[in-house]
Design an enzyme around this catalytic site. Structure first.
Site, mmCIF file in Angstrom:
data_model
loop_
_atom_site.group_PDB
_atom_site.id
_atom_site.type_symbol
_atom_site.label_atom_id
_atom_site.label_comp_id
_atom_site.label_asym_id
_atom_site.label_seq_id
_atom_site.Cartn_x
_atom_site.Cartn_y
_atom_site.Cartn_z
ATOM 1 N N HIS A 330 -10.094 11.323 0.061
ATOM 2 C CA HIS A 330 -8.740 11.068 -0.446
ATOM 3 C C HIS A 330 -8.858 10.293 -1.750
ATOM 4 O O HIS A 330 -9.468 9.222 -1.805
ATOM 5 C CB HIS A 330 -7.915 10.270 0.566
ATOM 6 C CG HIS A 330 -6.532 9.977 0.073
ATOM 7 N ND1 HIS A 330 -5.480 10.858 0.222
ATOM 8 C CD2 HIS A 330 -6.024 8.896 -0.593
ATOM 9 C CE1 HIS A 330 -4.393 10.331 -0.324
ATOM 10 N NE2 HIS A 330 -4.694 9.156 -0.824
ATOM 11 N N CYS A 331 -8.272 10.830 -2.810
ATOM 12 C CA CYS A 331 -8.368 10.227 -4.143
ATOM 13 C C CYS A 331 -7.020 9.637 -4.526
ATOM 14 O O CYS A 331 -6.066 10.380 -4.800
ATOM 15 C CB CYS A 331 -8.803 11.262 -5.171
ATOM 16 S SG CYS A 331 -8.884 10.622 -6.859
#
Length: 496
Positions: A330-331
């Site tokens: 997850h960025c």
């Protein structure tokens, strides 16, 4: 229904099969094959009612189980539960939560005047199952008609309970994104989907936009030489690619696997069916495996949050509250998960940012070097004789170039390190999640076989040339009809 493993220490564990509410022990066994005496009468909780004298000699006087070693693993379901099948029969469509409070004849008017809507376990039970903020357009699933007291059975994000009927209006139709239960944000009637980290995403845009604009306005006009046009084209190309791939990464569905609503049918993948059938036919072959290994072949796992089977290499993201196909990480900078459908855009984005940093840094250094060699009045007034004096005078003349040089120098190592790391992962055929968790490392340190590994060149070709795959979510702007409206539409189509 459920296996409860109690670690009594060396040399063995006792595995208890208990019912769903944990009030009764169905059967028990020792995982090393030791036979145990029949169960006595059950007492509270998970106690099997076995005295110390009834245990085998090597398990006597072991004391209480060690804290934190009790682990429950639920078997993978093969069909919907009785409650879910009942909800399927009661399903009646959707209702829209009213934005403004409505008048109510109920003496307890605080319910309708508040800014939230409580969904209770039952009308007489005050504890809420969940609380809905009364925003404009919130959609819930309707499962019953209002009762005599004005309460209606509703479902919201997988939770079912009762709510006040006068807080809702009937939704004959709605768009698909309105029924989405993840943490994503939708714009333009569901045509644009962004993740939950919008503030960080705005910062990402500014970190690309502001340095580029400062370079074009304050550095580029002062550059001399034949390569001035080259630096302009290089900056515009790197800036355009960085901005484009940032938005493509953020707005592309990463491979979200739709959640199953409580009233929807459970779809069991074929590999799981085959494994369950094989375990029933040959139960002794899987005695040495954990429950998850026996019921999730080739990486298929049942997600208890989304109520679906997710394919191999997938994972549930707690930030987005979605299961993502071939989950990488997850960025927050792109405000979304990186998965099968947007990983290509993400790698192109970080490499574009790396090139943009190189262009701005190099051209800023050239401008400062140009100022150091310039014999204008500003440098003569400072009597620049040494290199330090000349550099100080150049920084005083063009502080913006010096600031961009420092910013891009530190930013380069961040994005270049990230780009190199992901290039290595692409080459070896792993995701960030798999690499961090050492999924393919055996107990003896040897590499496990990857069925999809095609070598360095093959993995790179697959990453850059393979299609994104189909979108499981479908078009989120699609208009959905309720059961009665859908039936009327089908009857009208048949008549035509």
């Amino acid at each position: 229904n459920t296996d409860l493993t109690i670690d009594w220490g060396n040399p063995s564990n006792i595995v208890l099969s208990i019912d769903e509410d944990g009030s009764r022990v169905l059967s028990h066994r020792a995982d090393n094959g030791t036979s145990l005496p029949p169960l006595g009468s059950s007492s509270e909780g998970f106690s099997p009612g076995i005295s110390n004298d009834d245990l085998p000699p090597h398990l006597r006087n072991m004391g209480e189980p060690k804290f934190g070693t009790i682990k429950m693993e639920q078997a993978c379901p093969t069909k919907a539960s009785e409650e879910e099948m009942q909800l399927s029969r009661e399903y009646r469509g959707w209702m829209r939560l009213a934005y403004f409070p409505t008048e109510s004849k109920d003496p307890n008017t605080s319910i309708t005047e508040s800014k939230v809507c409580e969904v209770r376990k039952n009308p007489s039970h005050a504890a809420p199952v969940c609380t809905l903020v009364r925003r404009k357009g919130t959609i819930v699933t309707k499962y019953s008609s209002p009762n005599e007291d004005g309460w209606v059975k509703v479902g919201y994000k997988g939770k079912v309970g009762w709510a006040r009927n006068d807080l809702f209006t009937t939704a004959r139709k709605c768009r698909k994104f309105e029924t989405f239960s993840g943490q994503n944000y939708f714009f333009c009637n569901g045509r644009i989907m962004l993740g939950p980290d919008l503030p960080t995403f705005r910062i990402s845009n500014l970190l690309i936009l502001i340095p580029s604009l400062l370079w074009i306005g304050m550095v580029f006009p002062k550059l001399n030489g034949d390569r001035k046009t080259f630096w302009l084209i290089a900056n515009l190309c790197a800036f355009t690619c960085s901005f484009t791939f940032l938005w493509l990464t953020a707005t592309t569905d990463p491979g979200i696997i739709p959640k199953r609503e409580p009233h929807e049918k459970l779809e069991v993948p074929y590999p799981v069916k085959q494994c369950l059938r094989s375990r029933e036919e040959n139960p002794t072959e899987s005695d040495g495996l954990s429950l998850s290994d026996k019921t999730t072949p080739a990486g298929w796992k049942y997600c208890g949050t989304c109520k679906v089977y997710r394919p191999p290499r997938s994972k549930h993201c707690s930030y987005c509250d979605n299961c993502v196909d071939r989950f990488d990480h997850h960025c927050p900078w792109t405000s979304t998960c990186i998965g099968r459908r947007n990983y290509k855009y993400f790698t192109a984005f970080i490499w574009s940012c790396t090139i943009l940093c190189v262009v701005i840094f190099t051209s800023s250094v050239l401008l400062l070097e140009q100022d150091m060699d310039d014999d204008d009045e500003h440098l003569i007034a400072h009597a620049a004789s040494s290199w330090v004096d000349k550099f100080t005078a150049a920084v005083a003349k063009d502080p913006v170039a010096f600031g961009l040089m420092l910013f891009t120098f530190f930013a380069f190592w961040s994005v270049f390190g990230l780009s190199a790391y992901h290039s290595i992962l692409i080459a070896i055929g792993e995701t960030t999640n798999e690499h961090i968790r050492l999924v393919y490392k055996g107990e003896d340190g040897e590499e496990k076989k990857k069925e999809w590994d095609r070598g360095v060149l093959g993995n790179c070709c697959v990453h850059w040339c393979r299609s994104r795959g189909h979108k499981r979510l479908g078009e989120m702007s699609e208009i959905m009809l309720g059961p009665s409206e859908k039936k009327e539409s089908e009857e009208f189509s048949n008549s035509v």
